[in-house]
Design a protein around this motif. Structure first.
Motif, mmCIF file in Angstrom:
data_model
loop_
_atom_site.group_PDB
_atom_site.id
_atom_site.type_symbol
_atom_site.label_atom_id
_atom_site.label_comp_id
_atom_site.label_asym_id
_atom_site.label_seq_id
_atom_site.Cartn_x
_atom_site.Cartn_y
_atom_site.Cartn_z
ATOM 1 N N ARG A 43 9.691 7.575 -9.051
ATOM 2 C CA ARG A 43 8.289 8.000 -9.220
ATOM 3 C C ARG A 43 7.891 8.799 -7.984
ATOM 4 O O ARG A 43 7.952 8.300 -6.855
ATOM 5 C CB ARG A 43 7.374 6.781 -9.388
ATOM 6 N N ASP A 46 5.157 12.081 -6.339
ATOM 7 C CA ASP A 46 3.857 12.728 -6.510
ATOM 8 C C ASP A 46 4.075 14.232 -6.498
ATOM 9 O O ASP A 46 4.365 14.819 -5.458
ATOM 10 C CB ASP A 46 2.907 12.309 -5.380
ATOM 11 N N ASN A 95 10.018 3.758 -6.169
ATOM 12 C CA ASN A 95 8.667 4.317 -6.107
ATOM 13 C C ASN A 95 8.507 5.021 -4.766
ATOM 14 O O ASN A 95 8.589 4.392 -3.704
ATOM 15 C CB ASN A 95 7.614 3.212 -6.256
ATOM 16 N N ALA A 125 -0.148 7.439 -5.403
ATOM 17 C CA ALA A 125 -0.555 6.942 -6.724
ATOM 18 C C ALA A 125 -0.472 5.415 -6.788
ATOM 19 O O ALA A 125 -0.613 4.834 -7.867
ATOM 20 C CB ALA A 125 0.320 7.566 -7.807
ATOM 21 N N ALA A 126 -0.261 4.775 -5.634
ATOM 22 C CA ALA A 126 -0.013 3.325 -5.618
ATOM 23 C C ALA A 126 -1.264 2.490 -5.862
ATOM 24 O O ALA A 126 -1.173 1.287 -6.097
ATOM 25 C CB ALA A 126 0.616 2.922 -4.288
ATOM 26 N N THR A 141 3.853 3.607 -12.105
ATOM 27 C CA THR A 141 3.615 3.218 -10.705
ATOM 28 C C THR A 141 3.679 1.715 -10.489
ATOM 29 O O THR A 141 3.903 1.263 -9.370
ATOM 30 C CB THR A 141 2.239 3.706 -10.221
ATOM 31 N N GLU A 142 3.463 0.939 -11.551
ATOM 32 C CA GLU A 142 3.439 -0.519 -11.409
ATOM 33 C C GLU A 142 4.269 -1.211 -12.492
ATOM 34 O O GLU A 142 5.100 -2.074 -12.198
ATOM 35 C CB GLU A 142 1.986 -1.016 -11.475
ATOM 36 N N GLY A 191 0.685 -0.657 -6.898
ATOM 37 C CA GLY A 191 2.013 -0.077 -6.806
ATOM 38 C C GLY A 191 2.799 -0.545 -5.605
ATOM 39 O O GLY A 191 4.031 -0.463 -5.571
#
Length: 400
Positions: free
Chosen positions: A21, A23, A145, A150-151, A158-159, A392
């Protein structure tokens, strides 16, 4: 900070499908990426995994398509910039789940890099939907991640994925978390925070949290006027949220009980109009003309701020001290930033900064590279400073 696994814990990954993941929510103008900073930040993680023979599968969002495909929010537009930064071929799949993604992944060779289409083209992404998360997880063997920015969102990519696959922090996520730990987790004291920007209303939670954690809180920018007005001082036509006077007083009371010094401007640079080169003068805060507005803190205030920076062992910075976009109202921000950078380079200060305007201000001052860490994460950095748990990040320490 709870322990989390990093790329150092990944072994024998040749041939493994690694969902990463990242950004890639970068600015685009006329179809071209205008700032590749976020791509550059995730490049080390991508290339490390590729170099070890993993099949690197990139997950990212772009814009706010609201759960359906939108042509000008396709990550296909970003792929050429990713290729250029990585100096490595980047394959593209027209969907992030299902047969389209599976077919592209099946053809990957060890070390290949594949960018999947915008995760937000599916409503299940932002809803952290179980079926969508399962469909994403089917594409990979491992999950990394590397999108701290975006956490603060508990989304599928993200989660949710961390509950389905062995989860690890990428190099950018790791660096961010280690820097934040030094900033407010277990900082070297004294700790000084600089908080600027236009409005108190957007940073109430932040200020309430900081006064309990830092030794001194420097308040600048337009938000300083709200505190000054709350003490009964006339701020003329300055930007000021008069309706938040009681909130400002409460923050000052909380600071006093926590033995946190609040540092407000004692002088300011005032002008009658907000434009480059506008006629301006320095006045004491108690003598702001009724027809003028404060657009920067004055020289006596700069000296006081730099004195606190000199005493600090840790500095956390969010928001400019004045209207730095327009000269000469950038003077205080530049002076404080340069002083913090000098002390950081001398090994006397750990300096952590973040938030959109902050990054721009430090770049303007020419010192962003001299701070210990500058976060490109806006909302996530702010929520961390507010003391909130980031989904996240939390999930990386709770699973696996």
């Amino acid at each position: 900070m709870p322990a989390f696994k990093t790329l150092d814990d990944l072994h024998d990954i040749a041939g493994k499908r690694v969902l990463v993941r990242v950004d890639l929510n970068v600015p685009v103008s006329d179809g071209a990426v205008t700032d590749t900073t976020r791509i550059e930040r995730v490049a080390p993680t991508i290339m490390e995994l590729s170099g070890k023979g993993a099949k690197v599968i990139l997950l990212a969002h772009f814009g706010r398509p609201k759960g359906k495909p939108v042509a000008d929010m396709s990550l296909k537009l970003i792929a050429p910039a990713v290729e250029e930064v990585l100096d490595h071929a980047v394959l593209f799949a027209g969907d992030c789940i299902g047969e389209t993604a599976a077919a592209e992944i099946a053809q990957m060779q060890n070390g290949d890099i594949l960018l999947l289409e915008n995760t937000r083209f599916h409503a299940g992404e932002e809803k952290n939907d179980a079926d969508f998360t399962q469909a994403l997880a089917a594409n990979g063997d491992l999950y990394v991640n590397d999108a701290f920015s975006a956490a603060h969102r508990a989304h599928a990519s993200t989660e949710g994925l961390a509950h389905h696959l062995p989860a690890y922090a990428g190099r950018t996520m790791q660096a961010e978390l280690e820097a934040l730990e030094k900033g407010l987790g277990k900082p070297a004291r004294p700790v000084v925070a600089i908080v600027g920007g236009a409005k108190v209303s957007t940073k109430i939670d932040l200020l309430m949290n900081l006064v309990k954690k830092v030794d001194a809180l420097v308040i600048g920018g337009g938000m300083a006027n709200t505190f000054i007005a709350a003490r009964g001082t006339n701020v003329g036509k300055s930007l000021c949220e008069h309706d938040l006077a009681e909130t400002a007083k409460q923050i000052m009371i909380e600071a006093a009980s926590a033995q946190c010094a609040i540092i407000l401007p004692v002088d300011g640079v005032v002008a009658r109009e907000f434009k480059a080169g506008a006629a301006n003068e320095v006045v004491d805060i108690g003598a702001i003309p009724a027809d003028a507005m404060v657009l920067d803190v004055g020289p006596k205030s700069i000296d006081a701020i730099n004195d606190w920076i000199s005493r600090a062992h840790t500095l956390v910075w969010n928001g400019p001290l004045g209207a730095f976009e327009i000269e000469p109202f950038d003077a205080a921000t530049v002076a404080a930033a340069k002083h913090a950078a000098e002390r950081t380079k001398a090994g006397q200060l750990v300096s952590v900064a973040g938030g959109g305007d902050t990054v721009a201000a430090l770049n303007h001052a020419g010192v962003a590279d001299d701070f210990s860490y500058v976060s490109t994460a806006g909302g996530a950095f702010l929520e961390w400073m507010e003391g909130k748990e980031l989904p996240g990040v939390a999930v990386l320490s709770k699973v696996g």
